[in-house]
Design a protein around this motif. Structure first.
Motif, PDB file in Angstrom:
ATOM      1  N   GLY A   1       0.983  -1.153   0.028  1.00  0.00           N
ATOM      2  CA  GLY A   1       0.061   0.171   0.003  1.00  0.00           C
ATOM      3  C   GLY A   1       0.962   1.258   0.027  1.00  0.00           C
ATOM      4  N   PHE A   2       0.174   2.704   0.323  1.00  0.00           N
ATOM      5  CA  PHE A   2       1.006   3.617   0.373  1.00  0.00           C
ATOM      6  C   PHE A   2       0.402   4.505   1.791  1.00  0.00           C
ATOM      7  CE2 PHE A   2       0.000   2.118  -3.907  1.00  0.00           C
ATOM      8  CZ  PHE A   2       1.240   2.685  -4.829  1.00  0.00           C
ATOM      9  N   PHE A   3       1.429   5.439   2.032  1.00  0.00           N
ATOM     10  CA  PHE A   3       1.142   6.050   3.409  1.00  0.00           C
ATOM     11  C   PHE A   3       1.946   7.515   3.469  1.00  0.00           C
ATOM     12  CE2 PHE A   3       5.247   5.150   4.149  1.00  0.00           C
ATOM     13  CZ  PHE A   3       5.905   5.846   5.183  1.00  0.00           C
ATOM     14  N   ARG A   4       1.404   8.277   4.293  1.00  0.00           N
ATOM     15  CA  ARG A   4       2.130   9.667   4.466  1.00  0.00           C
ATOM     16  C   ARG A   4       1.880   9.702   5.935  1.00  0.00           C
ATOM     17  NH1 ARG A   4       0.871  15.016   4.526  1.00  0.00           N
ATOM     18  NH2 ARG A   4      -0.882  14.738   3.610  1.00  0.00           N
ATOM     19  N   ARG A   5       2.892  10.249   6.793  1.00  0.00           N
ATOM     20  CA  ARG A   5       2.519  10.592   8.275  1.00  0.00           C
ATOM     21  C   ARG A   5       2.095  12.179   8.164  1.00  0.00           C
ATOM     22  NH1 ARG A   5       6.911   9.936  13.183  1.00  0.00           N
ATOM     23  NH2 ARG A   5       6.207   7.928  12.808  1.00  0.00           N
ATOM     24  N   THR A   6       0.963  12.086   8.719  1.00  0.00           N
ATOM     25  CA  THR A   6       0.336  13.434   8.704  1.00  0.00           C
ATOM     26  C   THR A   6       0.259  14.270  10.122  1.00  0.00           C
ATOM     27  OG1 THR A   6      -1.765  12.325   9.567  1.00  0.00           O
ATOM     28  CG2 THR A   6      -1.369  12.685   7.089  1.00  0.00           C
ATOM     29  N   TYR A   7       1.003  13.251  11.105  1.00  0.00           N
ATOM     30  CA  TYR A   7       1.163  14.268  12.426  1.00  0.00           C
ATOM     31  C   TYR A   7       2.027  13.559  13.393  1.00  0.00           C
ATOM     32  CZ  TYR A   7      -0.300  15.735  17.172  1.00  0.00           C
ATOM     33  OH  TYR A   7      -0.408  16.236  18.316  1.00  0.00           O
TER      34      TYR A   7
ATOM     35  N   MET B   1       2.075  10.542  20.422  1.00  0.00           N
ATOM     36  CA  MET B   1       0.993   9.876  19.119  1.00  0.00           C
ATOM     37  C   MET B   1       1.687  10.588  17.835  1.00  0.00           C
ATOM     38  SD  MET B   1      -2.943  10.513  18.756  1.00  0.00           S
ATOM     39  CE  MET B   1      -3.001  11.899  17.621  1.00  0.00           C
ATOM     40  N   THR B   2       1.350   9.410  16.471  1.00  0.00           N
ATOM     41  CA  THR B   2       1.671   9.730  15.423  1.00  0.00           C
ATOM     42  C   THR B   2       0.273   9.403  14.495  1.00  0.00           C
ATOM     43  OG1 THR B   2       2.669   7.773  15.095  1.00  0.00           O
ATOM     44  CG2 THR B   2       3.984   9.660  15.499  1.00  0.00           C
ATOM     45  N   SER B   3       0.236   9.901  13.393  1.00  0.00           N
ATOM     46  CA  SER B   3      -1.015   9.644  12.552  1.00  0.00           C
ATOM     47  C   SER B   3      -0.467   9.631  11.145  1.00  0.00           C
ATOM     48  CB  SER B   3      -2.177  10.624  12.685  1.00  0.00           C
ATOM     49  OG  SER B   3      -3.027   9.993  11.937  1.00  0.00           O
ATOM     50  N   ILE B   4      -1.086   8.638  10.421  1.00  0.00           N
ATOM     51  CA  ILE B   4      -0.924   8.651   8.951  1.00  0.00           C
ATOM     52  C   ILE B   4      -2.054   8.269   8.055  1.00  0.00           C
ATOM     53  CG2 ILE B   4       1.410   7.448   9.304  1.00  0.00           C
ATOM     54  CD1 ILE B   4       0.250   4.843   8.282  1.00  0.00           C
ATOM     55  N   TYR B   5      -2.105   8.785   7.067  1.00  0.00           N
ATOM     56  CA  TYR B   5      -2.898   8.129   5.884  1.00  0.00           C
ATOM     57  C   TYR B   5      -2.241   6.939   5.286  1.00  0.00           C
ATOM     58  CZ  TYR B   5      -5.063  12.721   4.935  1.00  0.00           C
ATOM     59  OH  TYR B   5      -5.847  13.883   5.383  1.00  0.00           O
ATOM     60  N   TYR B   6      -3.129   5.619   5.444  1.00  0.00           N
ATOM     61  CA  TYR B   6      -2.832   4.440   4.639  1.00  0.00           C
ATOM     62  C   TYR B   6      -3.994   4.103   3.425  1.00  0.00           C
ATOM     63  CZ  TYR B   6      -1.300  -0.312   4.254  1.00  0.00           C
ATOM     64  OH  TYR B   6      -1.047  -1.490   3.977  1.00  0.00           O
ATOM     65  N   LEU B   7      -3.219   3.785   2.267  1.00  0.00           N
ATOM     66  CA  LEU B   7      -4.108   3.440   1.303  1.00  0.00           C
ATOM     67  C   LEU B   7      -3.566   1.934   0.460  1.00  0.00           C
ATOM     68  CD1 LEU B   7      -6.183   4.905  -1.054  1.00  0.00           C
ATOM     69  CD2 LEU B   7      -3.951   5.066  -2.274  1.00  0.00           C
TER      70      LEU B   7
ATOM     71  N   GLY C   1     -11.523   0.719  -6.534  1.00  0.00           N
ATOM     72  CA  GLY C   1     -10.240   0.029  -6.629  1.00  0.00           C
ATOM     73  C   GLY C   1      -9.247   0.714  -5.808  1.00  0.00           C
ATOM     74  N   PHE C   2      -9.468   1.096  -4.630  1.00  0.00           N
ATOM     75  CA  PHE C   2      -8.859   1.609  -3.311  1.00  0.00           C
ATOM     76  C   PHE C   2      -9.680   1.811  -2.088  1.00  0.00           C
ATOM     77  CE2 PHE C   2     -10.413   5.687  -4.964  1.00  0.00           C
ATOM     78  CZ  PHE C   2     -10.894   6.441  -4.084  1.00  0.00           C
ATOM     79  N   GLY C   3      -8.957   1.679  -1.051  1.00  0.00           N
ATOM     80  CA  GLY C   3      -9.541   1.900   0.150  1.00  0.00           C
ATOM     81  C   GLY C   3      -8.531   2.799   1.133  1.00  0.00           C
ATOM     82  N   LEU C   4      -9.088   3.874   1.594  1.00  0.00           N
ATOM     83  CA  LEU C   4      -8.311   4.774   2.487  1.00  0.00           C
ATOM     84  C   LEU C   4      -8.682   4.999   3.890  1.00  0.00           C
ATOM     85  CD1 LEU C   4      -6.187   7.304   2.343  1.00  0.00           C
ATOM     86  CD2 LEU C   4      -8.053   8.659   1.969  1.00  0.00           C
ATOM     87  N   ILE C   5      -7.791   4.590   4.810  1.00  0.00           N
ATOM     88  CA  ILE C   5      -7.948   4.928   6.146  1.00  0.00           C
ATOM     89  C   ILE C   5      -6.735   5.686   6.711  1.00  0.00           C
ATOM     90  CG2 ILE C   5      -8.900   2.447   6.381  1.00  0.00           C
ATOM     91  CD1 ILE C   5      -6.060   1.938   7.671  1.00  0.00           C
ATOM     92  N   SER C   6      -7.061   6.182   8.019  1.00  0.00           N
ATOM     93  CA  SER C   6      -5.911   6.835   8.777  1.00  0.00           C
ATOM     94  C   SER C   6      -5.532   6.069   9.915  1.00  0.00           C
ATOM     95  CB  SER C   6      -6.436   8.217   9.381  1.00  0.00           C
ATOM     96  OG  SER C   6      -6.358   8.998   8.266  1.00  0.00           O
ATOM     97  N   GLU C   7      -4.747   6.009  10.487  1.00  0.00           N
ATOM     98  CA  GLU C   7      -4.178   5.448  11.584  1.00  0.00           C
ATOM     99  C   GLU C   7      -3.461   6.271  12.698  1.00  0.00           C
ATOM    100  OE1 GLU C   7      -1.523   2.246  10.751  1.00  0.00           O
ATOM    101  OE2 GLU C   7      -2.795   1.242   9.569  1.00  0.00           O
TER     102      GLU C   7
END
Length: 171
Positions: free
Chosen positions: A24-30, A48-54, A127-133
């Motif tokens: 998948g794909f990600f980016r740290r957002t916080y 704490m940290t947070s990312i987008y994950y796709l 064709g994709f699913g997007l979450i945050s963690e």
């Protein structure tokens, strides 16, 4: 006005995502860099940290991996994502994150540290699913272990077929 169909590549470009080691794909957002660091057995960590994950049709699997920290997942958009969790006692838990709450999809999912976790994109029209963690203590690659197919199948032989599907072949 005609609505434009959002593609996985649109999301990757707009959110500036990069390939993730587990798939998948990600980016740290916080990261909570305005707070004191937490002292953990692995060293200092952000509170704490947070990312987008796709996950995408081209990269549909987040392979089995183990995190020390607790993780809260939040579903945003796209197709549903199935999570497979292997607990220390060997029990398997399967949950689906997605927007169809009436079908039992989860909008939020808590995965405690110390559990083997994998995810896979379910077939859908996007064709994709997007979450945050959100991860606490904050994520550090030193606190993550990628699942070895050989090690996991030896430890949890009852889940061999699933492990083989959701890990990379080491050979």
């Amino acid at each position: 006005m005609k609505l434009r169909h959002t593609t996985a590549n649109d999301v990757i470009a707009t959110l500036e995502l990069e390939p993730h080691v587990e798939g998948g794909f990600f980016r740290r957002t916080y990261q909570a860099d305005h707070r004191d660091m937490l002292e953990t057995t692995g060293g200092p960590r952000f509170l704490m940290t947070s990312i987008y994950y796709l996950l995408t049709a081209d990269s549909p699997v987040g392979q089995f991996h183990f995190n020390q920290s607790d993780i809260l997942h939040y579903f945003h958009l796209g197709d549903a994502i199935e999570y497979s969790l292997i607990h220390a006692d060997g029990s398997l838990q399967t949950l689906v994150m997605g927007s169809d709450v009436l079908a039992g999809h989860q909008l939020q999912l808590h995965v405690p540290g110390g559990i083997w976790k994998a995810s896979r994109l379910l077939n859908g029209e996007n064709g994709f699913g997007l979450i945050s963690e959100a991860v606490s203590p904050g994520f550090d690659f030193a606190d993550m272990e990628m699942g070895s197919r050989q090690k996991l199948t030896a430890q949890y032989p009852q889940h061999r077929a699933l492990i083989e599907k959701l890990t990379r072949d080491e050979d």
